[in-house]
Write an enzyme that holds these catalytic residues in place. Sequence first.
Site, PDB file in Angstrom:
ATOM      1  N   ASP A   1       0.855  -1.203  -0.287  1.00  0.00           N
ATOM      2  CA  ASP A   1      -0.046   0.496   0.241  1.00  0.00           C
ATOM      3  C   ASP A   1       0.806   1.010  -0.047  1.00  0.00           C
ATOM      4  OD1 ASP A   1      -2.556   1.545  -0.189  1.00  0.00           O
ATOM      5  OD2 ASP A   1      -1.802   2.106   2.887  1.00  0.00           O
ATOM      6  N   SER A   2       0.309   2.345   0.163  1.00  0.00           N
ATOM      7  CA  SER A   2       1.690   3.874   0.121  1.00  0.00           C
ATOM      8  C   SER A   2       1.567   3.907   1.184  1.00  0.00           C
ATOM      9  CB  SER A   2       0.106   4.498  -0.596  1.00  0.00           C
ATOM     10  OG  SER A   2      -0.908   4.973   0.121  1.00  0.00           O
TER      11      SER A   2
ATOM     12  N   TYR B   1      -1.264   7.869  -3.260  1.00  0.00           N
ATOM     13  CA  TYR B   1      -1.243   7.656  -4.466  1.00  0.00           C
ATOM     14  C   TYR B   1      -2.347   8.243  -5.277  1.00  0.00           C
ATOM     15  CZ  TYR B   1       1.607   3.314  -4.619  1.00  0.00           C
ATOM     16  OH  TYR B   1       2.715   2.978  -4.542  1.00  0.00           O
ATOM     17  N   GLY B   2      -3.331   8.257  -4.429  1.00  0.00           N
ATOM     18  CA  GLY B   2      -4.366   8.857  -4.445  1.00  0.00           C
ATOM     19  C   GLY B   2      -5.296  10.090  -5.490  1.00  0.00           C
TER      20      GLY B   2
ATOM     21  N   CYS C   1      -4.474  -1.186  -1.878  1.00  0.00           N
ATOM     22  CA  CYS C   1      -4.667   0.007  -1.807  1.00  0.00           C
ATOM     23  C   CYS C   1      -5.794   0.179  -3.217  1.00  0.00           C
ATOM     24  CB  CYS C   1      -3.487   0.687  -2.731  1.00  0.00           C
ATOM     25  SG  CYS C   1      -3.885   2.677  -3.379  1.00  0.00           S
TER      26      CYS C   1
ATOM     27  N   THR D   1      -7.117   2.865  -4.867  1.00  0.00           N
ATOM     28  CA  THR D   1      -6.481   3.107  -5.866  1.00  0.00           C
ATOM     29  C   THR D   1      -5.500   2.449  -7.008  1.00  0.00           C
ATOM     30  OG1 THR D   1      -6.199   5.066  -5.247  1.00  0.00           O
ATOM     31  CG2 THR D   1      -5.052   5.783  -6.787  1.00  0.00           C
TER      32      THR D   1
ATOM     33  N   GLU E   1      -2.936   9.594   7.843  1.00  0.00           N
ATOM     34  CA  GLU E   1      -0.921   9.392   7.986  1.00  0.00           C
ATOM     35  C   GLU E   1      -0.542  10.155   9.224  1.00  0.00           C
ATOM     36  OE1 GLU E   1       0.869   7.393   6.310  1.00  0.00           O
ATOM     37  OE2 GLU E   1      -0.625   6.610   5.286  1.00  0.00           O
TER      38      GLU E   1
ATOM     39  N   CYS F   1     -10.846   3.106   0.709  1.00  0.00           N
ATOM     40  CA  CYS F   1      -9.934   3.455   0.277  1.00  0.00           C
ATOM     41  C   CYS F   1      -9.073   2.237   1.658  1.00  0.00           C
ATOM     42  CB  CYS F   1      -9.387   5.000   0.848  1.00  0.00           C
ATOM     43  SG  CYS F   1      -7.915   5.259   1.051  1.00  0.00           S
ATOM     44  N   THR F   2      -8.048   1.518   1.677  1.00  0.00           N
ATOM     45  CA  THR F   2      -8.084   1.367   2.649  1.00  0.00           C
ATOM     46  C   THR F   2      -7.119   1.464   4.030  1.00  0.00           C
ATOM     47  OG1 THR F   2      -5.276   0.309   1.663  1.00  0.00           O
ATOM     48  CG2 THR F   2      -7.340  -1.044   1.761  1.00  0.00           C
ATOM     49  N   HIS F   3      -6.984   3.214   3.697  1.00  0.00           N
ATOM     50  CA  HIS F   3      -6.854   4.014   5.566  1.00  0.00           C
ATOM     51  C   HIS F   3      -8.357   4.126   6.165  1.00  0.00           C
ATOM     52  CE1 HIS F   3      -3.036   5.159   3.481  1.00  0.00           C
ATOM     53  NE2 HIS F   3      -3.016   5.499   4.188  1.00  0.00           N
TER      54      HIS F   3
END
Length: 271
Positions: free
Chosen positions: A19-20, A51-52, A82, A84, A160, A192-194
Amino acid sequence: MLNNIFRTDQDQRPIGIFDSGLGGLTVLNDLAQSFPNQHFIYLGDLANLPYGNKSKDNIIKCSLSCANFLKEKNVKGIVIACNTASSYAYEQIKNSLSIPIFDVIRPCAESVSKSNLKKIAIIGTEKTIESNVYYNIIKSLNEKIQIYNVACPLFVPLVEEGLESSSIAYSIIDMYLKNLKKLNVDGLVLGCTHYPILLDALKKYFNNSISVFKSGQALADKFSITSRKINKTNNNSVQIKYYVTDLPGRFIKYGNKFSFQTIKDVQLVKL
């Protein structure tokens, strides 16, 4: 047909996940707790986060670099954790590597299509929403579901920066989702995995009255259909190796807020 890479009696090699940044940890958590006898390698591409908001070409370039790194670690399969990257780079990665590749969009979209919900909202990064991939897959499986797309680009930096429980988070959630709340949607897809890291705040915003779909859980559930089901565990004996392309100290600091397993050792790598 789903490749069954979760059978340890067939292949002892690790499963790669990338993932990012921190978001992929939500997918790793669901998979590792459902399949604790597996070994995992996690790569967070913090040097290229997020990445988005990148171009399609850059998303594909970054994703291929991550996938090739994991392939060199002799993984038996790769999970693109991810949305995206799953939207724009899944086909390219699948066509360039000879090991099983899995995205986080299709399993989640399939779960939504099988539900009895009438109005659902898909929230994600600008690029994921722009791709319309969730909408297209869900509609192809269940055309009766009414779907709303909402881009929430500030959710990733909130996570983040460790601000998921702050007043700022609630203000931004309201800014993006107040119209959805008025529409009385009954389902929310975390595209989104966040975003699962914001789960408590999102549930509170919707008064705990909305069904929530998470990519990691949908993927774990799909693998469980064809695998010998193992009871979920919080066992710290699950073997996971962590790599990042930047800021390992930051990854440890914030990653430990969301990982079921204590993150102690993170290796810095250059792709």
